[in-house]
Design a protein around this motif. Structure first.
Motif, PDB file in Angstrom:
ATOM      1  N   ASN A 140       1.381  -1.070   0.041  1.00 16.89           N
ATOM      2  CA  ASN A 140       0.039   0.191   0.150  1.00 16.89           C
ATOM      3  C   ASN A 140       0.846   1.136   0.020  1.00 16.89           C
ATOM      4  OD1 ASN A 140      -2.181  -1.749   0.001  1.00 16.89           O
ATOM      5  ND2 ASN A 140      -2.978  -0.769   2.222  1.00 16.89           N
ATOM      6  N   GLY A 141       1.766   1.141   0.311  1.00 18.37           N
ATOM      7  CA  GLY A 141       2.883   2.326   0.847  1.00 18.37           C
ATOM      8  C   GLY A 141       3.979   2.735  -0.714  1.00 18.37           C
ATOM      9  N   LEU A 142       4.349   1.601  -1.256  1.00 17.59           N
ATOM     10  CA  LEU A 142       4.875   2.088  -2.342  1.00 17.59           C
ATOM     11  C   LEU A 142       3.220   1.802  -3.367  1.00 17.59           C
ATOM     12  CD1 LEU A 142       6.715  -1.458  -2.766  1.00 17.59           C
ATOM     13  CD2 LEU A 142       7.249   0.735  -2.371  1.00 17.59           C
ATOM     14  N   GLN A 143       2.137   1.964  -3.958  1.00 20.55           N
ATOM     15  CA  GLN A 143       1.465   2.538  -4.686  1.00 20.55           C
ATOM     16  C   GLN A 143       1.764   3.580  -4.494  1.00 20.55           C
ATOM     17  OE1 GLN A 143      -1.670  -0.650  -3.268  1.00 20.55           O
ATOM     18  NE2 GLN A 143      -1.364  -1.683  -5.067  1.00 20.55           N
ATOM     19  N   ALA A 144       1.217   4.255  -3.136  1.00 21.96           N
ATOM     20  CA  ALA A 144       0.923   5.962  -3.028  1.00 21.96           C
ATOM     21  C   ALA A 144       2.222   6.838  -3.896  1.00 21.96           C
ATOM     22  CB  ALA A 144       1.561   6.156  -1.625  1.00 21.96           C
ATOM     23  N   PHE A 145       2.794   6.669  -4.671  1.00 22.02           N
ATOM     24  CA  PHE A 145       3.791   6.523  -5.859  1.00 22.02           C
ATOM     25  C   PHE A 145       3.236   6.286  -7.616  1.00 22.02           C
ATOM     26  CE2 PHE A 145       6.737   5.965  -1.724  1.00 22.02           C
ATOM     27  CZ  PHE A 145       7.298   7.311  -1.568  1.00 22.02           C
ATOM     28  N   SER A 146       2.484   5.491  -7.003  1.00 19.05           N
ATOM     29  CA  SER A 146       1.975   4.912  -8.391  1.00 19.05           C
ATOM     30  C   SER A 146       1.294   5.605  -8.796  1.00 19.05           C
ATOM     31  CB  SER A 146       1.732   3.685  -8.696  1.00 19.05           C
ATOM     32  OG  SER A 146       1.156   3.128  -7.632  1.00 19.05           O
ATOM     33  N   ASP A 147       0.085   6.591  -8.455  1.00 17.36           N
ATOM     34  CA  ASP A 147      -1.102   7.176  -8.864  1.00 17.36           C
ATOM     35  C   ASP A 147      -0.024   8.539  -9.651  1.00 17.36           C
ATOM     36  OD1 ASP A 147      -2.464   8.647  -9.469  1.00 17.36           O
ATOM     37  OD2 ASP A 147      -3.655   8.776  -6.950  1.00 17.36           O
ATOM     38  N   SER A 148      -0.300   8.384 -10.682  1.00 17.98           N
ATOM     39  CA  SER A 148       0.298   9.686 -11.241  1.00 17.98           C
ATOM     40  C   SER A 148      -0.477  11.853 -11.559  1.00 17.98           C
ATOM     41  CB  SER A 148       0.878   9.197 -12.697  1.00 17.98           C
ATOM     42  OG  SER A 148      -1.001   8.998 -13.774  1.00 17.98           O
ATOM     43  N   THR A 149      -1.701  10.941 -10.564  1.00 18.58           N
ATOM     44  CA  THR A 149      -2.319  12.034 -10.760  1.00 18.58           C
ATOM     45  C   THR A 149      -2.182  12.554  -9.211  1.00 18.58           C
ATOM     46  OG1 THR A 149      -3.986  10.727  -9.727  1.00 18.58           O
ATOM     47  CG2 THR A 149      -4.126  11.163 -12.320  1.00 18.58           C
ATOM     48  N   ASP A 150      -1.631  11.874  -8.340  1.00 14.37           N
ATOM     49  CA  ASP A 150      -0.790  12.482  -6.982  1.00 14.37           C
ATOM     50  C   ASP A 150      -0.179  13.138  -7.612  1.00 14.37           C
ATOM     51  OD1 ASP A 150      -0.402  13.811  -4.773  1.00 14.37           O
ATOM     52  OD2 ASP A 150      -1.232  11.411  -3.589  1.00 14.37           O
ATOM     53  N   SER A 151       0.273  14.973  -7.910  1.00 13.81           N
ATOM     54  CA  SER A 151       1.583  15.319  -8.021  1.00 13.81           C
ATOM     55  C   SER A 151       2.522  15.965  -6.698  1.00 13.81           C
ATOM     56  CB  SER A 151       1.666  16.600  -8.566  1.00 13.81           C
ATOM     57  OG  SER A 151       0.784  17.006  -7.181  1.00 13.81           O
TER      58      SER A 151
END
Ligand SMILES: Nc1ccn([C@@H]2O[C@H](COP(=O)(O)OP(=O)(O)OP(=O)(O)O)[C@@H](O)[C@H]2O)c(=O)n1
Ligand SMILES: O=C(CO)[C@H](O)[C@H](O)COP(=O)(O)O
Length: 479
Positions: A140-151
């Motif tokens: 889950n923590g790693l997924q935080a960086f995979s959201d390209s819409t969240d700058s």
């Protein structure tokens, strides 16, 4: 302090402190920055400047700490009124080359975590929700960086994964892990095994034992090229997510990446049982008490006492400085222990001015600062109750700001030792004809008494600084 420090001086001190926190100075401020083994830096230590790529950290903190056996999950247990997780965050946040720290917590602890972030002014933290196992939380923590819409969470080149319950991690090691991860794709800290590992049969008999020298304990931190570890988590099985305990294994099995292993210090251990909390507290205390600043008021006796105390505090690094704005402000950045020596009855103004300076440079936000006020009493009068009440009130006021104030009164009256001054003995003494002999004897007794008082002063001061006991603040001890 005689005169309040100017704003310019305080700003300069604050900047200096920040530089010192970020530099490899040999007496850094924060526990975690200074551990004895880190003083011996290896010659091949990589330089800070080489981290010219984005690095982020993921701190899994979503567990319930069953083995600790407390109702509060261990990452939220406090040492000096500050949760363990905040110490770990700080170990990463203080490094300028780490851009973001993702903290993974159980949904129920989301607000608690946000309050900690606010209270301790953590500035690089993003809080995300955890899963039912450590691997799921990390994913889950790693997924935080995979959201390209969240700058707010751009994808890092290297991600460091580190358990939230391992508060002592040094910059040297983080650098080595990071650089090895960039080069190799994965890296992890290891330690020699303490016990031999054996395999058991289902009936609890020895099946076989492993050759201890060939094996290592896998610790944290571990570093990865972000793309590799994220892909490994995407590819791994439900079984891995449910029962796996090793991120390096996922990188190897699912991405074919062999981790580079780096031996770390013993302080990397994971806080797991209750006794580990006590050990963590002891490490913090030890690190906070390596140095002290002795500030002497202008009276000749105070200066003399300061010098003697410095000799008696030879277990610590101490500096003796005169009470004055430049010296006081300058020394704020070097220690969190201050011993103020005066022969006057009250030091409350000085204490309040010091506390104001601590606030201006945020000196007591993360760790309690100790002030020991040593009052040199030239008369044999004991403190009146008003004086005691005032000292208590001052101590409780500054305690709100994380400053622990203790008092020690040391009697240096010129009167005779109590044993000698009893009426009967005095009468006998008056009858003496040999005055020189009498004076010499009395003088020797006074000197011995004074010597003992000085020794006790050193011992008590050391204990007060080392123990940082919250319950003893406001006490005026007598030696
Ligand atoms: N579902 C989980 C379980 C563990 N962790 C985190 O992983 C780290 C290491 O795990 P461990 O020491 O095993 O913590 P707990 O699971 O909390 O402890 P215990 O096994 O004793 O319950 C801890 O920071 C813990 O909070 C997590 O983020 N999510
Ligand atoms: O040291 C580690 C190596 O990756 C992990 O912290 C450890 O395996 C965590 O396991 P658990 O949550 O079961 O204590």
């Amino acid at each position: 302090m005689n005169t309040a420090a100017t704003n310019a001086e305080l700003i300069e001190t604050k900047e200096k402190m920040q530089q010192e926190r970020c530099s490899s100075s040999d007496r850094p401020l924060d526990p975690g920055c200074l551990l004895p083994q880190d003083a011996e830096r290896s010659a091949d230590q990589p330089g800070r400047a080489v981290v010219d790529f984005p690095v982020a950290a993921v701190l899994p903190a979503g567990g319930s700490g069953e083995r600790m056996g407390l109702t509060t999950p261990k990452q939220f247990c406090s040492i000096f009124n500050r949760p363990l997780i905040s110490y770990t965050i700080q170990a990463f946040e203080r490094l300028p080359w780490i851009v973001m720290v993702v903290v993974v917590v159980a949904k129920d602890n989301h607000d608690l975590m946000l309050n900690i972030v606010r209270k301790f002014n953590h500035t690089k933290v993003k809080v995300v929700h955890g899963g039912t196992t450590r691997h799921r939380s990390i994913y889950n923590g790693l997924q935080a960086f995979s959201d390209s819409t969240d700058s707010s969470t751009p994808k890092p080149k290297v991600v460091i994964i580190h358990d939230a319950v391992r508060p002592f991690v040094e910059e040297d090691l983080l650098l080595k892990i990071t650089l090895a991860a960039k080069e190799q794709g994965a890296s992890g800290a290891i330690r020699p095994l303490v016990s031999t590992v054996i395999a058991t049969t289902s009936e609890s008999y020895l099946d076989h034992s492993l050759e201890r020298a060939k094996y290592r304990a896998s610790e944290m931190p571990q570093g990865f090229l972000y793309d590799i570890i994220f892909q490994a988590y995407q590819r791994c099985s439900e079984f891995d997510l449910e029962f796996g305990t090793e991120c390096l294994h996922l990188a190897l099995q699912y991405c074919g990446t062999n981790a580079r292993l780096i031996e770390g210090p013993p302080t990397l251990w994971k806080v797991t049982y209750k006794r580990d909390l006590a050990a963590a507290e002891a490490i913090i205390k030890e690190t906070l008490s390596v140095s002290a600043c002795i500030i002497a008021e202008a009276e000749e006796e105070a200066v003399e006492l300061a010098k003697t105390l410095q000799k008696n505090l030879n277990m610590m690094e101490t500096d003796v400085i005169p009470c004055g704005k430049e010296s006081n402000v300058q020394y704020l950045s070097k220690t969190r222990n201050f011993i103020h020596i005066s022969a006057s009855a009250s030091s409350s103004l000085w204490v309040l001015e010091m506390v104001k300076c601590f606030e201006d440079i945020d000196h007591a936000r993360l760790y309690p600062v100790v002030i020991v006020w040593v009052q040199l009493s030239m008369t044999k009068q004991s403190a009146d109750s008003q004086e005691t009440d005032e000292f208590m009130a001052l101590a409780s006021e500054v305690k709100q700001r994380n400053v622990l104030l203790y008092g020690i009164k040391i009697d240096h009256s010129k009167e005779w030792h109590p044993v000698w001054s009893s009426a009967a003995v005095a009468h006998l003494l008056q009858a003496w004809t040999c005055c020189a002999f009498r004076d010499a004897l009395l003088h020797t007794s006074e000197l011995e008494q004074w010597q003992r008082s000085l020794e006790r002063l050193g011992q008590i001061t050391l204990v007060l600084i080392r123990d940082r006991n919250m319950a003893l603040t406001g006490q005026m001890l007598h030696v």
